[in-house]
Enzyme design. Structure first.
Site, PDB file in Angstrom:
ATOM      1  N   SER A 524       0.545  58.797  26.622  1.00  0.00           N
ATOM      2  CA  SER A 524      -0.795  58.829  27.208  1.00  0.00           C
ATOM      3  C   SER A 524      -1.665  57.727  26.597  1.00  0.00           C
ATOM      4  CB  SER A 524      -1.396  60.225  27.024  1.00  0.00           C
ATOM      5  OG  SER A 524      -2.503  60.419  27.858  1.00  0.00           O
ATOM      6  N   ASP A 609       0.734  63.519  37.977  1.00  0.00           N
ATOM      7  CA  ASP A 609      -0.108  63.465  36.786  1.00  0.00           C
ATOM      8  C   ASP A 609      -1.565  63.207  37.178  1.00  0.00           C
ATOM      9  OD1 ASP A 609      -1.346  62.997  34.367  1.00  0.00           O
ATOM     10  OD2 ASP A 609       0.207  61.648  33.616  1.00  0.00           O
ATOM     11  N   HIS A 644       1.658  65.252  33.856  1.00  0.00           N
ATOM     12  CA  HIS A 644       1.399  64.572  32.586  1.00  0.00           C
ATOM     13  C   HIS A 644       2.307  65.059  31.462  1.00  0.00           C
ATOM     14  CE1 HIS A 644      -1.145  61.978  30.175  1.00  0.00           C
ATOM     15  NE2 HIS A 644      -1.258  62.925  29.257  1.00  0.00           N
TER      16      HIS A 644
END
Length: 672
Positions: A524, A609, A644
């Site tokens: 991320s 995501d 995600h």
């Protein structure tokens, strides 16, 4: 090619076509799907010859996880609630024990026939009549709340949909509070739903500013619901007194004061962590009848001690803090406002590198429950008060001897002289002491999130093949406190990246490893870190893993239709301001790909995501393909059914780790 005219020169984006305009509802552009599927095939072609090693690594990881596991019970009235997972189970089963023990929810059954299943916020009502939980079977982060009767086991309703995974029962057990996924997946409201009612749900709070993200928290006493619209800089706090008939939110703390606070409740007092006198917070007591008046300092602010969490129980107040990054947990007496007892971690370890946290208990509990682990020691759960110190869970594995590994903390000088901590572990028998060991370096460094040096079962296949595993506790995280976080954001964000590179340089100039013998990993915002690092100092690294990476920073921060953009202006700055535009552009990984050699790269993403669009790593890959001058592997694997956090079942999660490590072992030429 897309051109965005915000400042001079205009921002040109030749790979903008990889973002499907139908996202997040659907991604169906044939050209985009063909691109992603071709890259998936490319990745599969790479991994096919590694199938035996990948399976071996996976089995080694499985050997370091408790196949049959449990979570200790929490009392709720006449019942205790606990969780277990079987040897072959992918998901947890939830139980309650009263006069008899009964299964109240088996997630393995819910997951049957689905590629993805996430269940969260499994919550019994205060009167033990209902069980509510939030479920997603589609791969995203929008949930449906299901309510079932604990008396009959029947599903009562599942009409509250498209919500974030949080549930707070009213003290009267008649209904619950939740946060809907608003426009563009933003948390902007708190709603109340009465179970069985056909009336519309009640709006308790609505936020008007898109830059504020709404959170809620229920006091352990069940008397107050706290609602907190917040940014990274300040928050507002509203209270709903659940002892009153009317559900009315009352302002407790204004956002206009410019600081952050978190509040909990006991009897006639609020207890709060606030950073009004210093960024690392202080702990205060104030009356529920005259909030913020006549505040009593319980723990004053300290630049060395970061107060992370506070919770009230009937007999004591629990505070979790870090002293120069070292965890401390203390229970405070309500009458004297002094420590009643504290956890002595020296009984667990002599190392300064370990992870510990307090675990949630029922309000009536007379013990403090906490968890402890280190990079070499599996999780232990303890219950503690001034009379007893009892281990309620200690995980051991055949063949794992923590004494076979060395865990330590060292410090790297960053460009400005700041000493950056590094936690590391290696197998003593395989440490060559001449810099020839390969090294795996992990980092994150954003949003004030700390990377705890706790037990990671998935790293042992690397350790047992001679790798050193290291965590860089870089600025931008809160590993050394809130000052540590705030010293690397806005126009000082590059300190995060400089710290990470400094850690790599120190490790490669000592007995640990050498330049070009390092694998790096970040997820991320950590993917942004890795992206910047391989653009800036690629010669230091042999391989790079980027999980769901935030690499197209400038384009994303210019697009306020995306879910997180407006709320993150106070993390990165708003590029509509030319000063921030230029600064973000100078470090955004996608905008700084250049014609040079890069390490071997493996990226992963999820098409569903909502946090980091799948197109960010896709565009980054396309630009790397065009410009990089080496022949090193460049892989992108897109999960077409998840978001995600990747796959949901525990064994599939560890298979993803095994794949990443098989990639690293292949690049480093380690075949066994």
């Amino acid at each position: 090619m897309s051109t965005t005219v915000t400042h001079t020169p205009a921002l040109k984006d030749e790979f903008a076509y990889l973002r499907d305009p139908n996202w997040p509802t659907d991604v169906k552009d044939p050209k985009i799907i063909a691109f992603l599927e071709a890259e998936n095939k490319n990745a599969q072609d790479f991994f096919d010859p590694l199938e035996k090693q990948l399976e071996a690594v996976f089995e080694e990881i499985k050997a370091k996880i408790p196949l049959k596991d449990f979570k200790p019970p929490i009392q709720n009235g006449d019942y205790s609630y606990f969780q277990e997972i079987g040897e072959k189970d992918d998901y947890w089963t939830y139980y309650r024990k009263g006069e008899k023990t009964e299964i109240i929810l088996d997630v393995n059954i819910l997951a049957k026939g689905h590629e993805f299943c996430t269940v969260t916020a499994v919550t019994p009502s205060p009167d033990n009549k209902y069980l509510a939980y939030a479920i997603n079977l589609e791969g995203g982060e929008d949930y449906t709340i299901v309510v079932k009767s604990l008396d009959t086991g029947e599903i009562i309703e599942q009409t509250v949909t498209n919500v974030f995974g949080q549930i707070a029962f009213h003290a009267n057990s008649k209904g619950f509070f939740y946060i809907p996924c608003g426009e563009n997946w933003r948390a902007q409201k708190v709603m109340y739903h009465e179970i069985g009612s056909k009336e519309p749900d009640i709006e308790i709070y609505a936020e008007k500013k898109p830059s504020y993200w709404v959170e809620m928290d229920l006091s352990a006493s069940h008397r107050f619901l706290f609602i907190s619209p917040k940014t990274g800089e300040c928050n507002e706090i509203w209270t709903v007194d659940l002892s009153q008939e009317q559900l009315k939110a009352k302002l407790l703390k204004s956002r206009d004061d410019g600081y952050l606070a978190s509040v909990t409740h006991h009897e006639e007092s609020f207890y709060a962590l606030i950073n009004d006198t210093g960024k690392n917070f202080r702990l205060i007591q104030t009356s529920i009848h005259r909030p913020w008046h006549d505040m009593i300092d319980i723990i004053p602010h300290s630049k060395a001690v970061y107060l992370e969490e506070v919770e009230c129980y009937k007999d004591f107040l629990v505070v979790v803090k870090k002293n120069l990054g070292i965890p401390e947990i203390v229970a405070i007496d309500y009458k004297t406002l002094t420590p009643k007892f504290s956890v002595d971690f020296s009984k667990h370890t002599k190392s300064s590198s370990f992870a510990a946290s307090a675990l949630t208990m029922h309000y009536e509990s007379d013990v403090l429950r906490y968890t402890y682990s280190s990079l070499s020691e599996p999780t232990q759960i303890w219950e503690y008060n001034q009379d007893t110190h009892t281990c309620v869970k200690k995980v051991t594995f055949p063949g794992l001897n923590p004494e076979d590994y060395n865990v330590q903390r060292i410090y790297a000088p960053s460009d400005d002289g700041t000493r950056v901590p590094i936690s590391l572990i290696y197998k003593k028998s395989l440490f060559k002491k001449n810099g020839s060991n390969p090294l795996y370096l992990y980092g994150y460094g954003s949003y004030g999130i700390s990377v705890e040096p706790g037990f990671r079962p998935h790293i042992f296949p690397l350790l047992d093949r001679g790798f050193i595993f290291a965590i860089a506790h870089i600025r931008g995280g809160a590993d050394l406190g809130y000052y540590w976080y705030e010293s690397a954001k806005f126009l000082t964000k590059k300190r995060t990246f400089e710290d990470f590179i400094a850690c790599a340089k120190l490790l490669s100039s000592t007995d640990f490893t050498t330049p070009g013998n390092i694998a790096i990993d970040g997820r991320s915002a950590g993917g942004m870190l890795i992206g910047y690092t391989i653009n800036t100092a690629p010669e230091l690294f042999k391989a790079a893993i980027l999980g769901v990476p935030f690499v197209d920073v400038l384009n994303t921060m210019l697009d306020e239709t995306l879910p997180l953009t407006a709320t993150e202006f106070e993390e990165w700055g708003n590029p509509k301001d030319p000063v921030y535009y230029d600064y973000i552009k100078s470090y955004s990984p996608y905008d700084n790909v250049k014609a040079q050699n890069y390490p071997a790269i493996f990226m992963t993403t999820g098409i569903k995501d909502p946090r980091v669009g799948y197109w960010e790593p896709a565009k980054f890959l396309a630009k790397l393909k065009k410009l990089k001058t080496d022949q090193n592997p460049l892989l992108l694997k897109t999960n077409l059914s998840a978001g995600h956090f990747g796959k949901s079942s525990r064994f599939e999660v560890y298979k993803e780790y095994a794949e990443e490590y098989a990639f690293i072992l292949k690049i480093f030429g380690i075949r066994e």
